[in-house]
Scaffold this motif. Structure first.
Motif, PDB file in Angstrom:
ATOM      1  N   PHE A  47      42.286 -92.405  32.585  1.00  0.00           N
ATOM      2  CA  PHE A  47      43.656 -92.510  33.075  1.00  0.00           C
ATOM      3  C   PHE A  47      44.155 -93.954  32.917  1.00  0.00           C
ATOM      4  O   PHE A  47      43.383 -94.899  33.063  1.00  0.00           O
ATOM      5  CB  PHE A  47      43.737 -92.124  34.557  1.00  0.00           C
ATOM      6  N   MET A  48      45.435 -94.061  32.613  1.00  0.00           N
ATOM      7  CA  MET A  48      46.084 -95.373  32.630  1.00  0.00           C
ATOM      8  C   MET A  48      47.216 -95.271  33.645  1.00  0.00           C
ATOM      9  O   MET A  48      47.768 -94.191  33.847  1.00  0.00           O
ATOM     10  CB  MET A  48      46.689 -95.693  31.251  1.00  0.00           C
ATOM     11  N   ALA A  49      47.558 -96.378  34.279  1.00  0.00           N
ATOM     12  CA  ALA A  49      48.667 -96.301  35.243  1.00  0.00           C
ATOM     13  C   ALA A  49      49.373 -97.635  35.381  1.00  0.00           C
ATOM     14  O   ALA A  49      48.767 -98.705  35.297  1.00  0.00           O
ATOM     15  CB  ALA A  49      48.160 -95.857  36.615  1.00  0.00           C
ATOM     16  N   THR A  50      50.696 -97.513  35.566  1.00  0.00           N
ATOM     17  CA  THR A  50      51.513 -98.642  36.002  1.00  0.00           C
ATOM     18  C   THR A  50      52.452 -98.064  37.055  1.00  0.00           C
ATOM     19  O   THR A  50      52.835 -96.897  36.946  1.00  0.00           O
ATOM     20  CB  THR A  50      52.271 -99.288  34.827  1.00  0.00           C
ATOM     21  N   VAL A  51      52.757 -98.819  38.095  1.00  0.00           N
ATOM     22  CA  VAL A  51      53.598 -98.265  39.165  1.00  0.00           C
ATOM     23  C   VAL A  51      54.846 -99.112  39.344  1.00  0.00           C
ATOM     24  O   VAL A  51      54.835-100.323  39.123  1.00  0.00           O
ATOM     25  CB  VAL A  51      52.830 -98.159  40.508  1.00  0.00           C
ATOM     26  N   LEU A  52      55.930 -98.437  39.757  1.00  0.00           N
ATOM     27  CA  LEU A  52      57.221 -99.117  39.773  1.00  0.00           C
ATOM     28  C   LEU A  52      57.468 -99.904  41.063  1.00  0.00           C
ATOM     29  O   LEU A  52      58.180-100.902  41.053  1.00  0.00           O
ATOM     30  CB  LEU A  52      58.316 -98.061  39.566  1.00  0.00           C
ATOM     31  N   ALA A  53      56.877 -99.441  42.171  1.00  0.00           N
ATOM     32  CA  ALA A  53      57.162-100.113  43.444  1.00  0.00           C
ATOM     33  C   ALA A  53      56.249-101.324  43.629  1.00  0.00           C
ATOM     34  O   ALA A  53      55.030-101.237  43.426  1.00  0.00           O
ATOM     35  CB  ALA A  53      56.970 -99.144  44.604  1.00  0.00           C
ATOM     36  N   ARG A  54      56.830-102.433  44.027  1.00  0.00           N
ATOM     37  CA  ARG A  54      56.044-103.634  44.342  1.00  0.00           C
ATOM     38  C   ARG A  54      54.993-103.298  45.404  1.00  0.00           C
ATOM     39  O   ARG A  54      53.852-103.737  45.342  1.00  0.00           O
ATOM     40  CB  ARG A  54      56.997-104.701  44.873  1.00  0.00           C
ATOM     41  N   GLU A  55      55.397-102.482  46.379  1.00  0.00           N
ATOM     42  CA  GLU A  55      54.525-102.166  47.517  1.00  0.00           C
ATOM     43  C   GLU A  55      53.314-101.313  47.119  1.00  0.00           C
ATOM     44  O   GLU A  55      52.405-101.136  47.920  1.00  0.00           O
ATOM     45  CB  GLU A  55      55.325-101.442  48.617  1.00  0.00           C
ATOM     46  N   ASN A  56      53.316-100.749  45.916  1.00  0.00           N
ATOM     47  CA  ASN A  56      52.173 -99.942  45.460  1.00  0.00           C
ATOM     48  C   ASN A  56      51.138-100.755  44.677  1.00  0.00           C
ATOM     49  O   ASN A  56      50.072-100.242  44.329  1.00  0.00           O
ATOM     50  CB  ASN A  56      52.642 -98.805  44.530  1.00  0.00           C
ATOM     51  N   GLN A  57      51.451-102.021  44.366  1.00  0.00           N
ATOM     52  CA  GLN A  57      50.618-102.762  43.409  1.00  0.00           C
ATOM     53  C   GLN A  57      49.213-103.051  43.949  1.00  0.00           C
ATOM     54  O   GLN A  57      48.229-102.945  43.227  1.00  0.00           O
ATOM     55  CB  GLN A  57      51.298-104.073  42.986  1.00  0.00           C
ATOM     56  N   HIS A  58      49.128-103.390  45.226  1.00  0.00           N
ATOM     57  CA  HIS A  58      47.827-103.747  45.780  1.00  0.00           C
ATOM     58  C   HIS A  58      46.923-102.517  45.817  1.00  0.00           C
ATOM     59  O   HIS A  58      45.758-102.557  45.388  1.00  0.00           O
ATOM     60  CB  HIS A  58      48.019-104.331  47.192  1.00  0.00           C
ATOM     61  N   GLU A  59      47.490-101.405  46.277  1.00  0.00           N
ATOM     62  CA  GLU A  59      46.733-100.149  46.347  1.00  0.00           C
ATOM     63  C   GLU A  59      46.245 -99.739  44.949  1.00  0.00           C
ATOM     64  O   GLU A  59      45.111 -99.256  44.784  1.00  0.00           O
ATOM     65  CB  GLU A  59      47.657 -99.080  46.924  1.00  0.00           C
ATOM     66  N   LEU A  60      47.084 -99.966  43.957  1.00  0.00           N
ATOM     67  CA  LEU A  60      46.690 -99.601  42.585  1.00  0.00           C
ATOM     68  C   LEU A  60      45.499-100.435  42.120  1.00  0.00           C
ATOM     69  O   LEU A  60      44.568 -99.923  41.488  1.00  0.00           O
ATOM     70  CB  LEU A  60      47.879 -99.774  41.627  1.00  0.00           C
ATOM     71  N   CYS A  61      45.526-101.727  42.441  1.00  0.00           N
ATOM     72  CA  CYS A  61      44.399-102.600  42.067  1.00  0.00           C
ATOM     73  C   CYS A  61      43.108-102.121  42.736  1.00  0.00           C
ATOM     74  O   CYS A  61      42.044-102.101  42.114  1.00  0.00           O
ATOM     75  CB  CYS A  61      44.644-104.036  42.523  1.00  0.00           C
TER      76      CYS A  61
END
Ligand code: FIX
Ligand code: ZN
Length: 419
Positions: A301-315
């Motif tokens: 899977f690859m992912a990029t997320v649009l919300a700033r608030e989701n970036q930490h959780e994605l990492c």
């Protein structure tokens, strides 16, 4: 910030790191650009730069013209209005406006004259072939990934007819209508000879969707499959989207060894009157992505997320799942403030095992500014990180820094695809 910059620029190898980051060739892993064989679909030039949907949205902060009136105008008149509102009546300090100027300046054009007709005249003298080389050179690009949709009525016939490919362009198979608008898409598939009509047993329908995906993967030589998703995307769930993902898309990706790229967080048509410029963003529940990564370890899977608030959780998710490759500062996060923050976050949590940026360029010339601006921010972050290592007595060699930057600029992505 000022102090940090002043300190890091005194680091003896700061110039070297900057130089490596500014000159290492980049693989741009997600754009909306096309191989020149697609003719008019490859946008370029001053008018397309000005009517970019980022600038359309910004210009309507100032314009009082009715939306429909604006859309009824020819492209050059729309560009005139945007130029007047965003560059003449106000200083062009937003990221998207600054980008137009960085691009023109890098091309050697005199922006301070504020002379739109002269700019148009210069572009009228360019040919697409030479101009493509020039833009790729100024942006330092070695490869451009396209967004290729079989559902696009302008694009599909070009693939069906066939053409000689420019090997600097790679394909990403885009499937939003398949996953997000099945009731409208199924009849299209039927028309194209796939047996997904009402009454077909579900398993046969999923097999036929797989046959469709396999045909298009082969036709375009797709390197990954991609979808953008609304913030309320859930997986698992009792709906056709998740069934198509589980029973057709993921088996297809496993069979062909291809990553499935998800881009969650877009709220389409928040203001439909703005057309392409009318999309918004929202916070995504990344539990869905976690369930996919955990439930399908044989898939990539690859992912990029649009919300700033989701970036930490994605990492944090990427730390847990090696079948997840995170990439890019997408759309509303593609501004220096957030590129800096997100890149720092990723480096500090993931080291070098991610792809910090993609351009998402829709107009060829944009690759110049998108990459120049991002490279500067990435260089600043890396200078700081290598100097912190030096403070701990670890001195990264030139060869090591070159290796690291190569990974960030496409190497890690390619290894992930090949894994
Ligand atoms: O869904 C996407 O690929 C988005 O990047 C685009 O739809 C969006 O319009 C865009 O250009 C963002 O940069
Ligand atoms: Zn995009």
């Amino acid at each position: 910030m000022k102090t940090i910059l002043a300190e890091t620029s005194r680091v003896p190898f700061a110039k070297e790191v900057e130089n490596i980051v500014m000159t290492t060739p980049v693989i741009d892993i997600h754009t909306h650009l096309y191989d020149p064989a697609f003719k008019q679909l490859l946008l370029w030039g001053i008018d397309d730069l000005l009517v970019y949907h980022y600038l359309v949205a910004e210009s309507f902060r100032y314009l009082d013209i009715a939306y429909e009136k604006f859309w009824s105008l020819p492209k050059t008149s729309q560009a005139d209005l945007i130029w007047q509102a965003l560059f003449i009546d106000h200083s062009p300090i937003s990221e998207a406006c600054r980008g137009v100027l960085t691009t023109l300046h890098a091309l050697g054009l005199d922006v301070k004259r504020r002379d739109l007709p002269a700019l148009r005249q210069w572009f009228a003298g360019q040919t697409v072939e030479n101009y493509l080389d020039r833009c790729m050179d100024l942006a330092g690009l070695s490869k451009i990934y396209m967004t290729n949709s079989p559902f696009d009525d302008l694009e599909r016939p070009v693939w069906e007819k066939g053409f000689k490919r420019d090997d600097r362009f790679a394909a990403g198979l885009r499937i939003d209508p398949l996953l997000l608008a099945w009731p409208e898409t199924a009849p299209l598939l039927v028309r194209w000879g796939y047996h997904v009509e009402a009454g077909t047993p579900p398993q046969k329908t999923f097999d036929e969707v797989r046959r469709f995906l396999a045909d298009w993967t082969r036709k375009i030589n797709a390197q990954y499959l991609m979808v953008s998703l609304p913030p309320d995307f859930e997986f698992p769930a009792r709906n056709i989207t998740t069934q198509l993902i589980e029973k057709a898309l993921l088996p297809h990706c496993r069979e062909h060894g291809l990553p499935f790229a998800l881009m969650p967080g877009v709220k389409r048509a928040v203001n439909p009157q703005l057309r392409l410029a009318g999309d918004g963003q929202g916070l995504t529940n990344l539990q869905a992505l976690q369930n996919l990564c955990a439930g399908f370890p044989e898939n990539k899977f690859m992912a990029t997320v649009l919300a700033r608030e989701n970036q930490h959780e994605l990492c944090v998710l990427a730390r847990k799942f090696r079948n997840l490759h995170i990439f890019g500062c997408w759309w509303f996060t593609n501004i220096p403030l957030l590129i800096d923050e997100i890149t720092r976050l990723r480096v500090e949590l993931l080291g070098l095992s991610f792809t910090p940026q993609h351009s998402d360029a829709r107009v060829l010339d944009q690759v110049i500014y998108k990459w120049q601006h991002s490279r500067r921010v990435i260089a600043r972050v890396l200078v700081e990180k290598y100097s912190e290592l030096a403070q701990a007595g670890w001195h990264a060699s030139t060869v090591e820094i070159e290796r690291d930057v190569k990974d960030l600029f496409g190497g890690a992505f390619e290894s992930f695809c090949q894994s």
